[in-house]
Write an enzyme that holds these catalytic residues in place. Sequence first.
Site, short mmCIF file in Angstrom:
data_model
loop_
_atom_site.label_atom_id
_atom_site.label_comp_id
_atom_site.label_asym_id
_atom_site.label_seq_id
_atom_site.Cartn_x
_atom_site.Cartn_y
_atom_site.Cartn_z
N ARG A 175 14.65 -0.08 -3.60
CA ARG A 175 14.87 0.66 -2.90
C ARG A 175 14.81 0.38 -1.47
O ARG A 175 13.54 1.59 -0.74
CB ARG A 175 14.04 2.12 -3.41
CG ARG A 175 14.84 2.29 -4.89
CD ARG A 175 14.84 3.28 -5.62
NE ARG A 175 12.76 2.98 -6.19
CZ ARG A 175 12.06 4.03 -6.73
NH1 ARG A 175 11.62 5.34 -6.31
NH2 ARG A 175 10.26 4.32 -6.70
N ARG A 179 17.36 3.67 7.26
CA ARG A 179 18.04 5.02 7.24
C ARG A 179 18.59 4.54 9.52
O ARG A 179 17.49 4.16 10.43
CB ARG A 179 16.92 6.03 7.70
CG ARG A 179 15.49 6.41 6.18
CD ARG A 179 15.24 6.99 6.81
NE ARG A 179 13.85 7.35 5.12
CZ ARG A 179 13.25 7.82 4.89
NH1 ARG A 179 12.03 8.22 6.30
NH2 ARG A 179 12.86 7.53 3.59
N ARG A 251 -3.99 -6.87 -8.79
CA ARG A 251 -4.09 -6.89 -7.10
C ARG A 251 -5.62 -5.46 -7.16
O ARG A 251 -5.53 -4.61 -7.89
CB ARG A 251 -3.42 -6.77 -6.30
CG ARG A 251 -2.33 -7.93 -6.77
CD ARG A 251 -2.63 -10.16 -6.44
NE ARG A 251 -2.68 -9.36 -4.89
CZ ARG A 251 -3.40 -10.89 -4.42
NH1 ARG A 251 -3.30 -11.69 -4.78
NH2 ARG A 251 -3.12 -10.36 -2.95
N ARG A 281 -3.30 -3.20 6.08
CA ARG A 281 -3.40 -1.95 7.19
C ARG A 281 -4.90 -1.71 8.13
O ARG A 281 -5.62 -1.61 7.17
CB ARG A 281 -2.57 -0.88 6.04
CG ARG A 281 -3.07 0.03 4.72
CD ARG A 281 -2.36 0.23 3.71
NE ARG A 281 -2.90 0.95 3.12
CZ ARG A 281 -2.48 2.37 2.51
NH1 ARG A 281 -0.90 2.27 2.52
NH2 ARG A 281 -2.61 2.81 1.53
N GLU A 302 -8.13 -2.64 5.24
CA GLU A 302 -7.40 -2.68 3.46
C GLU A 302 -6.89 -4.44 3.19
O GLU A 302 -6.39 -4.47 4.25
CB GLU A 302 -6.44 -1.96 3.28
CG GLU A 302 -6.86 -1.00 2.53
CD GLU A 302 -5.83 0.38 1.78
OE1 GLU A 302 -4.65 -0.62 1.48
OE2 GLU A 302 -6.00 1.32 1.82
N TYR A 350 2.42 0.54 -12.78
CA TYR A 350 2.09 0.92 -11.39
C TYR A 350 2.60 2.40 -11.56
O TYR A 350 3.72 2.38 -11.76
CB TYR A 350 2.62 0.52 -10.19
CG TYR A 350 2.22 1.32 -9.13
CD1 TYR A 350 0.75 1.44 -8.38
CD2 TYR A 350 3.17 2.14 -8.43
CE1 TYR A 350 0.86 1.85 -7.40
CE2 TYR A 350 2.99 2.92 -7.00
CZ TYR A 350 1.31 3.02 -6.27
OH TYR A 350 1.09 3.88 -5.53
N ASP A 352 2.68 6.51 -9.85
CA ASP A 352 2.70 7.38 -9.08
C ASP A 352 2.01 9.32 -9.57
O ASP A 352 2.74 8.86 -10.52
CB ASP A 352 4.10 8.21 -8.04
CG ASP A 352 4.04 7.00 -7.21
OD1 ASP A 352 3.51 6.40 -6.83
OD2 ASP A 352 5.44 6.74 -6.87
#
Length: 385
Positions: A175, A179, A251, A281, A302, A350, A352
């Site tokens: 995905r 844009r 990880r 980041r 991180e 994983y 959300d």
Amino acid sequence: MNKGRFLMVGAGLSGAVIGRELAEQGHEITIVDSRDHIGGNCHTERDADTDVMVHVYGPHIFHTDDEEVWQYVNRYANFLPYKNRVKTTSQGQVFSLPVNLHTINQFFDKTMRPDEAHDFITQEQADTTITDPQSFEEQAMRFVGRDLYEAFFKGYTIKQWGCHPSELPASILKRLPVRFNYDDNYFFHKFQGMPENGYTDMIAGILDHPSITVKLNTTFKRAMSDEFDHVFYSGPLDGYFDYELGRLGYRTLDFERFTYDGDYQGCAVMNYGEESVPYTRITEHKHFAPWETHEGSVCYREFSRAAGPDDIPYYPIRQVKEKALLGEYVELASKTQKVTFIGRLGTYRYLDMDVTIRESFETAKSALDAISKGQRLRPFYVPVL
């Protein structure tokens, strides 16, 4: 087992939501967690020096299209609007992510309109010779071309996953958001926000029920199962079996915490796309609560690496080797009595936050239905493999 005694292993979202659903039907719930706080990796707390609400295990941003889940979390917390607008530093400049019209025009030093940018990327940049992308790298090259891939995806992915993007499946990038307008909202979802007083406060509200008992600093032992009718286990699937078949790969993240007097980077999330920068980041936590004002700031650098035996497992790797081992553990679990494996670690996926809550609803519903019919509860209520 009309009114049963249930043990929830883990005081994160999965254990809290399932525990609450069962408690409201008259069952007695005990929740144990090895940590000294509730909330799992969603745990938030106020920094004593700056009063900034810190996402202790890294930022969690709530976003969903599931209206029932959105209504549920708003029952236990006041969610305020929050849009995740990510920036990335690459090649000596700061760009906007996901790749949008501003990113494209800035990167290529152009002033294209949406249709011009679309034609430029799809006809001049994208590698159209790749018709069936098999790897992360091929997927990125097919959609945005080599220049954008190397600037924003290649180095970051190597650091995040510890391997070259050509070794990762294309599904990780299925995905890829590109844009051709100036929309820099990272997520597409209808409902997006942050709990005003943090996730730990929200989960405390879910756990606030007379039939729920929480025991922190308590490590689960399988012998505990004898004291309960059933166990809902949200710890690592392989850990339940004492890793007897081997360890599933994860990880983990290391956080280098630092404070700053003022505004360090002007945004919540700044990615670093180049492999030469060792961290992936920097997150600046006061920006996750834009309705608050703080002079001081708390930031995290991180670093991603392979998880060792004593590390917190964050991201399941789920490559060919891990999936084969997972299959063996699922087979072992299917023969196990009185336990249901739940959540990100218990199902080695994983998830959300909104998916975690949705699956917890469905698991609790199925479990209550089985209890009412006198049936044995299943080891899994979601597809794991």
